[in-house]
Design a protein around this motif. Structure first.
Motif, PDB file in Angstrom:
ATOM      1  N   GLU A  43       0.866  -1.184   0.000  1.00 43.47           N
ATOM      2  CA  GLU A  43       0.000   0.000   0.000  1.00 43.47           C
ATOM      3  C   GLU A  43       0.896   1.226   0.000  1.00 43.47           C
ATOM      4  OE1 GLU A  43      -2.583   0.780   3.370  1.00 43.47           O
ATOM      5  OE2 GLU A  43      -3.581   2.418   2.324  1.00 43.47           O
ATOM      6  N   GLY A  45       1.327   5.198   0.448  1.00 42.46           N
ATOM      7  CA  GLY A  45       0.643   6.304   1.131  1.00 42.46           C
ATOM      8  C   GLY A  45      -0.333   5.748   2.144  1.00 42.46           C
ATOM      9  N   GLU A  68       5.077   4.724   3.385  1.00 38.45           N
ATOM     10  CA  GLU A  68       4.612   6.046   3.820  1.00 38.45           C
ATOM     11  C   GLU A  68       5.802   7.013   3.791  1.00 38.45           C
ATOM     12  OE1 GLU A  68       1.739   7.777   4.600  1.00 38.45           O
ATOM     13  OE2 GLU A  68       3.174   9.374   5.021  1.00 38.45           O
ATOM     14  N   LYS A  69       5.497   8.218   3.293  1.00 40.64           N
ATOM     15  CA  LYS A  69       6.551   9.211   3.105  1.00 40.64           C
ATOM     16  C   LYS A  69       7.012   9.848   4.421  1.00 40.64           C
ATOM     17  CE  LYS A  69       6.832  13.351   0.183  1.00 40.64           C
ATOM     18  NZ  LYS A  69       6.068  14.028  -0.881  1.00 40.64           N
ATOM     19  N   TYR A  70       6.087  10.033   5.359  1.00 37.83           N
ATOM     20  CA  TYR A  70       6.414  10.826   6.547  1.00 37.83           C
ATOM     21  C   TYR A  70       6.574   9.997   7.818  1.00 37.83           C
ATOM     22  CZ  TYR A  70       5.448  14.746   3.550  1.00 37.83           C
ATOM     23  OH  TYR A  70       5.502  15.638   2.512  1.00 37.83           O
ATOM     24  N   MET A  94       9.468   5.976   2.783  1.00 33.19           N
ATOM     25  CA  MET A  94      10.106   6.537   1.589  1.00 33.19           C
ATOM     26  C   MET A  94       9.070   7.226   0.705  1.00 33.19           C
ATOM     27  SD  MET A  94      10.841   3.549  -1.156  1.00 33.19           S
ATOM     28  CE  MET A  94       9.537   2.741  -2.032  1.00 33.19           C
ATOM     29  N   ASP A  95       9.569   7.991  -0.236  1.00 34.86           N
ATOM     30  CA  ASP A  95       8.716   8.579  -1.265  1.00 34.86           C
ATOM     31  C   ASP A  95       8.516   7.530  -2.356  1.00 34.86           C
ATOM     32  OD1 ASP A  95       7.733  10.001  -3.544  1.00 34.86           O
ATOM     33  OD2 ASP A  95       8.403  11.841  -2.573  1.00 34.86           O
ATOM     34  N   ALA A  96       7.268   7.307  -2.737  1.00 37.27           N
ATOM     35  CA  ALA A  96       6.943   6.273  -3.714  1.00 37.27           C
ATOM     36  C   ALA A  96       7.631   6.482  -5.064  1.00 37.27           C
ATOM     37  CB  ALA A  96       5.428   6.219  -3.911  1.00 37.27           C
ATOM     38  N   ASN A 114      -4.928   4.373  -1.557  1.00 37.82           N
ATOM     39  CA  ASN A 114      -6.168   4.775  -0.891  1.00 37.82           C
ATOM     40  C   ASN A 114      -6.153   6.257  -0.550  1.00 37.82           C
ATOM     41  OD1 ASN A 114      -7.520   2.187  -0.696  1.00 37.82           O
ATOM     42  ND2 ASN A 114      -5.973   1.612   0.816  1.00 37.82           N
ATOM     43  N   PHE A 115      -7.113   6.964  -1.101  1.00 39.31           N
ATOM     44  CA  PHE A 115      -7.315   8.376  -0.758  1.00 39.31           C
ATOM     45  C   PHE A 115      -6.010   9.171  -0.883  1.00 39.31           C
ATOM     46  CE2 PHE A 115     -10.635   5.776   0.734  1.00 39.31           C
ATOM     47  CZ  PHE A 115     -11.761   6.505   0.462  1.00 39.31           C
ATOM     48  N   ASP A 117      -3.202  11.843  -2.035  1.00 44.20           N
ATOM     49  CA  ASP A 117      -3.275  13.307  -2.074  1.00 44.20           C
ATOM     50  C   ASP A 117      -3.651  13.768  -3.489  1.00 44.20           C
ATOM     51  OD1 ASP A 117      -2.506  13.338   0.567  1.00 44.20           O
ATOM     52  OD2 ASP A 117      -0.376  13.560   0.119  1.00 44.20           O
ATOM     53  N   THR A 191     -10.545   2.363   4.978  1.00 40.90           N
ATOM     54  CA  THR A 191      -9.343   3.069   5.415  1.00 40.90           C
ATOM     55  C   THR A 191      -9.790   4.145   6.418  1.00 40.90           C
ATOM     56  OG1 THR A 191      -9.242   4.976   3.925  1.00 40.90           O
ATOM     57  CG2 THR A 191      -8.575   2.851   3.005  1.00 40.90           C
ATOM     58  N   GLU A 192      -8.802   4.776   7.038  1.00 44.62           N
ATOM     59  CA  GLU A 192      -9.128   5.827   7.995  1.00 44.62           C
ATOM     60  C   GLU A 192      -9.874   6.975   7.309  1.00 44.62           C
ATOM     61  OE1 GLU A 192      -5.706   7.270   9.994  1.00 44.62           O
ATOM     62  OE2 GLU A 192      -6.905   8.249  11.534  1.00 44.62           O
ATOM     63  N   TYR A 193      -9.364   7.406   6.162  1.00 48.69           N
ATOM     64  CA  TYR A 193     -10.020   8.496   5.431  1.00 48.69           C
ATOM     65  C   TYR A 193     -11.400   8.085   4.929  1.00 48.69           C
ATOM     66  CZ  TYR A 193      -6.268  11.937   5.415  1.00 48.69           C
ATOM     67  OH  TYR A 193      -5.354  12.873   5.798  1.00 48.69           O
TER      68      TYR A 193
HETATM   69  N1  SAM Z   1      -4.272   5.819   2.793  1.00 42.37           N
HETATM   70  C1  SAM Z   1      -4.642   6.444   4.046  1.00 42.37           C
HETATM   71  C2  SAM Z   1      -6.133   6.443   4.195  1.00 42.37           C
HETATM   72  O1  SAM Z   1      -6.840   6.207   3.202  1.00 42.37           O
HETATM   73  O2  SAM Z   1      -6.628   6.653   5.318  1.00 42.37           O
HETATM   74  C3  SAM Z   1      -4.056   7.872   4.153  1.00 42.37           C
HETATM   75  C4  SAM Z   1      -4.502   8.848   3.121  1.00 42.37           C
HETATM   76  S1  SAM Z   1      -3.643  10.416   3.239  1.00 42.37           S
HETATM   77  C5  SAM Z   1      -4.687  11.527   2.415  1.00 42.37           C
HETATM   78  C6  SAM Z   1      -2.328  10.219   2.041  1.00 42.37           C
HETATM   79  C7  SAM Z   1      -1.065   9.617   2.633  1.00 42.37           C
HETATM   80  O3  SAM Z   1      -0.146   9.376   1.574  1.00 42.37           O
HETATM   81  C8  SAM Z   1      -0.352  10.535   3.606  1.00 42.37           C
HETATM   82  O4  SAM Z   1      -0.034   9.812   4.785  1.00 42.37           O
HETATM   83  C9  SAM Z   1       0.905  10.970   2.852  1.00 42.37           C
HETATM   84  O5  SAM Z   1       1.993  11.239   3.705  1.00 42.37           O
HETATM   85  C10 SAM Z   1       1.161   9.770   1.959  1.00 42.37           C
HETATM   86  N2  SAM Z   1       1.898  10.103   0.716  1.00 42.37           N
HETATM   87  C11 SAM Z   1       1.631  11.117  -0.127  1.00 42.37           C
HETATM   88  N3  SAM Z   1       2.488  11.129  -1.160  1.00 42.37           N
HETATM   89  C12 SAM Z   1       3.322  10.064  -0.973  1.00 42.37           C
HETATM   90  C13 SAM Z   1       4.429   9.549  -1.691  1.00 42.37           C
HETATM   91  N4  SAM Z   1       4.858  10.142  -2.821  1.00 42.37           N
HETATM   92  N5  SAM Z   1       5.057   8.459  -1.218  1.00 42.37           N
HETATM   93  C14 SAM Z   1       4.641   7.866  -0.066  1.00 42.37           C
HETATM   94  N6  SAM Z   1       3.598   8.318   0.669  1.00 42.37           N
HETATM   95  C15 SAM Z   1       2.935   9.392   0.233  1.00 42.37           C
END
Ligand code: SAM
Length: 213
Positions: A43, A45, A68-70, A94-96, A114-115, A117, A191-193
């Protein structure tokens, strides 16, 4: 212990065994890393990991990797894992964008988005996780017939994703603009969102695509 600050998050990630350090070292040898032949689902993000961990608890015969990026978000998933550990879940911070450096051709069986950005500005389109640039990266790591499963409540992002998938030659296996009032709802893991948006009454879109090479 709740780890609210980023420095604390980084330290926790560095010492947590569920987090894969230097994941590029496993490129081409993920089966050896897991010590079994089970499919690998990722998964991208994953946020705080609710979806991934529920899915993993239901499917112990699948290896899951959450990306997950952060750090500050990933630690929330680590806290959940401490409460209810799962053997078949690991995480990568990491960044995807760098995903082809971590998995080689055909090493991933399924990708969940999922959801993601939305990056609403046109000039940021290539940052969207369903842009043609990202689809091309996924194509480099998915096995033949491997699928991408994408959910969002953002209709603009969903329409964009359908267009990008078609342009890049992906086949649409499933598409709904209102998952929660469709035949595809049974077995859905929220998902949470998704929980948040369903409560607000937003329709949830879902698509499944694959690419034939
Ligand atoms: N998937 C979860 C959900 O549906 O509840 C979280 C959705 S949240 C809007 C988007 C998540 O994607 C954030 O935690 C963000 O840090 C992560 N994210 C965004 N761009 C990313 C990237 N390029 N690589 C890895 N993670 C990323």
């Amino acid at each position: 212990m709740r780890l609210r600050n980023v420095k604390g998050s980084r330290d926790e990630i560095a010492r947590n065994d569920y987090v894969i350090k230097n994941p590029e070292n496993n490129r081409g040898s993920w089966k050896e890393y897991f010590g079994n032949d089970r499919p690998v689902h990722i998964e991208i993000g994953m946020g705080k990991g609710k979806f991934l961990m529920e899915l993993a608890a239901r499917n112990p015969e699948i290896n899951y990797i959450g990306i997950e990026k952060y750090s500050s978000v990933l630690v929330r998933a680590l806290e959940k894992m401490e409460e209810a550990p799962l053997e078949n879940v690991h995480f990568i911070r990491m960044d995807a964008e760098y995903i082809p450096m971590v998995f080689s051709v055909g090493e991933v069986d399924q990708i969940y988005l999922n959801f993601s950005d939305p990056w609403p500005k046109d000039r940021h389109a290539k940052r969207r996780l369903t842009s043609r640039q990202f689809l091309s990266r996924y194509d480099q790591i998915l096995k033949e017939e491997g699928k991408i499963i994408f959910k969002t409540d953002n209709r603009d992002l969903f329409n964009f994703s359908l267009e990008e998938a078609e342009l890049a030659g992906w086949t649409l296996d499933l598409c709904t603009f209102d998952l929660h009032h469709s035949q595809y709802l049974p077995g859905n893991v929220m998902t949470e969102y998704e929980e948040k948006f369903v409560k607000k009454g937003n329709p949830i879109c879902k698509m499944v695509i694959h690419h034939e090479n």
